[in-house]
Scaffold this active site. Structure first.
Site, short mmCIF file in Angstrom:
data_model
loop_
_atom_site.label_atom_id
_atom_site.label_comp_id
_atom_site.label_asym_id
_atom_site.label_seq_id
_atom_site.Cartn_x
_atom_site.Cartn_y
_atom_site.Cartn_z
N GLY A 187 30.35 25.81 64.70
CA GLY A 187 31.13 26.60 65.27
C GLY A 187 30.48 27.54 66.25
O GLY A 187 29.44 28.48 65.64
N GLY A 189 32.01 29.76 68.68
CA GLY A 189 33.10 30.83 69.36
C GLY A 189 32.26 32.35 69.46
O GLY A 189 31.09 32.39 69.69
N THR A 191 32.04 34.71 67.13
CA THR A 191 31.13 35.23 66.39
C THR A 191 30.04 34.27 66.30
O THR A 191 28.83 34.97 66.04
CB THR A 191 32.05 35.09 64.91
OG1 THR A 191 33.12 35.98 64.70
CG2 THR A 191 31.07 35.79 63.64
N ASP A 210 29.45 22.27 68.06
CA ASP A 210 31.08 22.87 68.20
C ASP A 210 31.45 21.75 69.34
O ASP A 210 31.37 21.82 70.24
CB ASP A 210 30.89 24.07 69.02
CG ASP A 210 32.31 24.64 68.81
OD1 ASP A 210 33.26 23.82 68.99
OD2 ASP A 210 32.61 25.87 68.89
N CYS A 243 33.60 28.49 61.97
CA CYS A 243 34.65 27.75 62.43
C CYS A 243 35.84 28.14 61.83
O CYS A 243 35.87 28.50 60.59
CB CYS A 243 34.39 26.41 62.43
SG CYS A 243 33.62 25.71 60.89
N ASN A 246 41.11 24.13 58.95
CA ASN A 246 42.18 23.40 59.45
C ASN A 246 42.07 21.94 58.46
O ASN A 246 41.13 22.00 57.72
CB ASN A 246 42.07 22.87 60.82
CG ASN A 246 41.09 22.27 61.43
OD1 ASN A 246 40.42 21.41 60.84
ND2 ASN A 246 40.47 22.94 62.74
N ARG A 272 35.60 30.68 56.18
CA ARG A 272 36.70 30.33 55.29
C ARG A 272 36.05 29.72 54.24
O ARG A 272 35.29 28.64 54.13
CB ARG A 272 37.67 29.62 56.24
CG ARG A 272 38.70 30.44 57.11
CD ARG A 272 39.31 31.37 56.29
NE ARG A 272 40.21 32.20 57.24
CZ ARG A 272 39.83 33.58 57.67
NH1 ARG A 272 38.55 33.99 57.48
NH2 ARG A 272 40.65 34.33 58.47
N ASP A 296 30.43 34.92 51.80
CA ASP A 296 31.48 35.97 51.74
C ASP A 296 32.88 35.55 51.62
O ASP A 296 33.68 36.49 51.05
CB ASP A 296 31.33 36.80 52.98
CG ASP A 296 32.40 37.86 53.37
OD1 ASP A 296 32.23 39.04 52.54
OD2 ASP A 296 33.38 38.04 54.17
N GLU A 301 40.33 33.02 46.07
CA GLU A 301 40.12 34.61 46.19
C GLU A 301 41.28 35.41 45.56
O GLU A 301 42.52 35.01 45.52
CB GLU A 301 40.04 35.11 47.66
CG GLU A 301 38.87 34.33 48.30
CD GLU A 301 38.62 34.74 49.87
OE1 GLU A 301 39.56 35.37 50.35
OE2 GLU A 301 37.55 34.39 50.34
N HIS A 321 34.84 38.81 50.53
CA HIS A 321 35.48 38.69 52.11
C HIS A 321 35.64 40.05 52.69
O HIS A 321 36.70 40.49 52.96
CB HIS A 321 36.95 38.18 51.41
CG HIS A 321 37.60 37.86 52.81
ND1 HIS A 321 38.62 36.63 52.83
CD2 HIS A 321 37.41 37.70 54.10
CE1 HIS A 321 38.81 36.16 53.94
NE2 HIS A 321 38.24 36.81 54.94
N TRP A 324 34.06 41.33 57.81
CA TRP A 324 34.77 41.80 58.90
C TRP A 324 35.12 43.26 58.95
O TRP A 324 35.38 43.64 59.92
CB TRP A 324 36.11 40.98 58.72
CG TRP A 324 37.08 41.67 57.50
CD1 TRP A 324 37.00 40.84 56.38
CD2 TRP A 324 38.13 42.45 57.67
NE1 TRP A 324 38.05 41.46 55.45
CE2 TRP A 324 38.60 42.51 56.40
CE3 TRP A 324 38.28 43.41 58.67
CZ2 TRP A 324 39.49 43.58 55.90
CZ3 TRP A 324 39.13 44.33 58.55
CH2 TRP A 324 40.00 44.35 56.90
#
Length: 445
Positions: A187, A189, A191, A210, A243, A246, A272, A296, A301, A321, A324
């Site tokens: 991924g 993007g 981040t 990606d 990423c 999904n 995730r 993380d 959770e 988590h 962020w």
């Protein structure tokens, strides 16, 4: 006498014409004040100043829809939420008037966006949320795995004596040089790119996979692109996930893909939890196929070491988590989420929304102007709706003074701020407002 009767007739006609009708304002739509709810939080002091002139703001402090007051389920047209509550199709169907959901954060895997679209509910996110914080936290995890600071600290806390060179070698066993190592990013993007810039400064060679990104980005950042996941896993000394989750990438890191990684590679996940099969990871850590991992996010959770497949896994760093979080990022995310709700109220859904993630599934519903006139609650701004009714939750030490409201049969929550005068008319989509002008952030683009 005839003249007096004539005036009476005119007044009666005027009364009949104006009865129950607001005067038309030419520069914007005519609609009542909608109800907006913060579903899984209890502090809406940031959101209220942005929305209070055109919406009623409530907070629910719920962890499931079973804890949300029926007034919110029946009347809320907008909702804001963090990652601590999940909305399935069954949950979404409980909301009778909901038109827009804004996820205060970048991920939206805790909302069934397809079901929401089919129900006429737009789902938005804040894609620029906490990019710097997440990238910094990822680098911290990577450095920790290579330099083993966490384990060195634990050794000292446990009373391990470290004096001779032999003792240093023993306690620091596994520490490795970073320069020349290959970091693979799944991924690329916002981040992922922020992590790449930071990693290059430490001497990493960076490559990424990606399949959705157009060619050319790698040239501007001086990194290498690979076109298969297998190539990335095979070439990387450390793999970091960046990423969204999904239906196509659930358990992307599993027993099969772990076997494609280099022997003794590191794994980092601040994206995730569902991307990693924790059972397979635990087994790989025990067998030494993966030298160390830093997570993380987790499949379940809030995470606890006392249960789950990772409880006995060695060489593992876990955080709750929080990659962020910073005060600045939290403030920016909340402001951006409230501003997106404001766009929904003053404009058209989904056309006016900046970050709608389910347009492909979206089904147009009735305009805002047909919302039930009874759904106007200007006196409930900042009220707490929580099941069972009558219970008001307040954080230890209290919250910043910005809550006011009434709960039927419950405890009133008040503050000493002056009463807010609510205008009867919201601005049009093209009319500038102080909130729209002052609270836009360039990094939302």
């Amino acid at each position: 006498m005839a003249l007096v009767d004539k005036h009476k007739v005119k007044r009666q006609r005027l009364d009949r014409i104006c009865e129950g009708i607001r005067p038309q304002i030419m520069n914007g739509p005519l609609h009542p004040r909608p109800l907006v709810a913060l579903l899984d939080g209890r502090d809406c002091t940031v959101e209220m100043p942005i929305l209070k002139d055109l919406a009623t703001v409530a907070f629910c402090d719920a962890q499931s829809t079973q804890e949300i007051h029926e007034k919110v389920l029946n009347e809320a047209v907008g909702a804001m939420m963090y990652h601590t509550i999940t909305l399935t199709r069954e949950d979404l169907e409980k909301f009778k008037a909901l038109r827009v959901i804004v996820r205060i954060g970048s991920g939206y895997d805790n909302v069934d966006i397809k079901a929401a679209g089919e129900l006429g509910i737009a789902v938005c996110n804040i894609p620029s949320a906490a990019v710097e914080e997440t990238a910094d936290s990822t680098i911290c995890h990577i450095l920790n795995l290579y330099r083993r600071n966490t384990w060195l600290y634990q050794a000292l806390r446990e009373g391990t004596r470290v004096q001779s060179v032999e003792q240093i070698r023993e306690v620091a066993s596994g520490a490795a040089r970073i320069r020349g190592e290959t970091l693979g990013l799944i991924g690329f993007g916002r981040t992922g790119q922020a992590v790449a810039v930071r990693a290059k400064a430490f001497g990493f060679s960076v490559l990424f996979y990606d399949p959705y990104l157009q060619d050319g980005t790698e040239r501007s950042l001086g990194v290498q692109r690979v076109y298969t996941l297998q190539d990335l896993l095979y070439q990387s000394d450390c793999v970091s996930l960046h990423c969204n989750l999904n239906e196509h990438n659930h358990h992307l890191i599993n027993d099969f893909t772990i076997k494609q990684m280099r022997q003794g590679a590191f794994l980092v996940n601040a994206a995730r939890g569902g991307l990693v099969d924790e059972k397979a990871l635990a087994q790989a850590l025990k067998e030494g196929r993966i030298r160390g991992a830093a997570l993380d996010v987790h499949e379940s959770e809030p995470f606890s070491f006392a249960q789950g497949p990772l409880k006995d896994a060695p060489n593992l760093i876990c955080t709750p988590h929080t990659a962020w979080y910073s005060e600045q990022a939290s403030l920016e995310m909340r402001e951006a989420a409230a501003t997106e709700i404001r766009r929904a109220i003053t404009g058209r859904i989904p056309e006016s929304l900046r970050n709608c993630v389910n347009k492909e599934f979206f089904v147009t519903t009735a305009p805002w102007s047909v919302i039930d006139q009874q759904a106007i609650h200007p006196e409930l701004n900042g009220a707490t709706y929580r099941y069972p009714p009558g219970i008001v939750g307040v954080a230890p030490g209290g919250l910043p003074a910005a809550m006011e409201g009434i709960i039927p049969g419950g405890i009133p929550v008040t503050h000493n701020l002056p009463t807010v005068a609510h205008p009867s008319q919201a601005p049009s989509p093209n009319q500038p407002t102080k909130h729209g002008d002052n609270r836009e952030h360039p990094n939302e683009q």
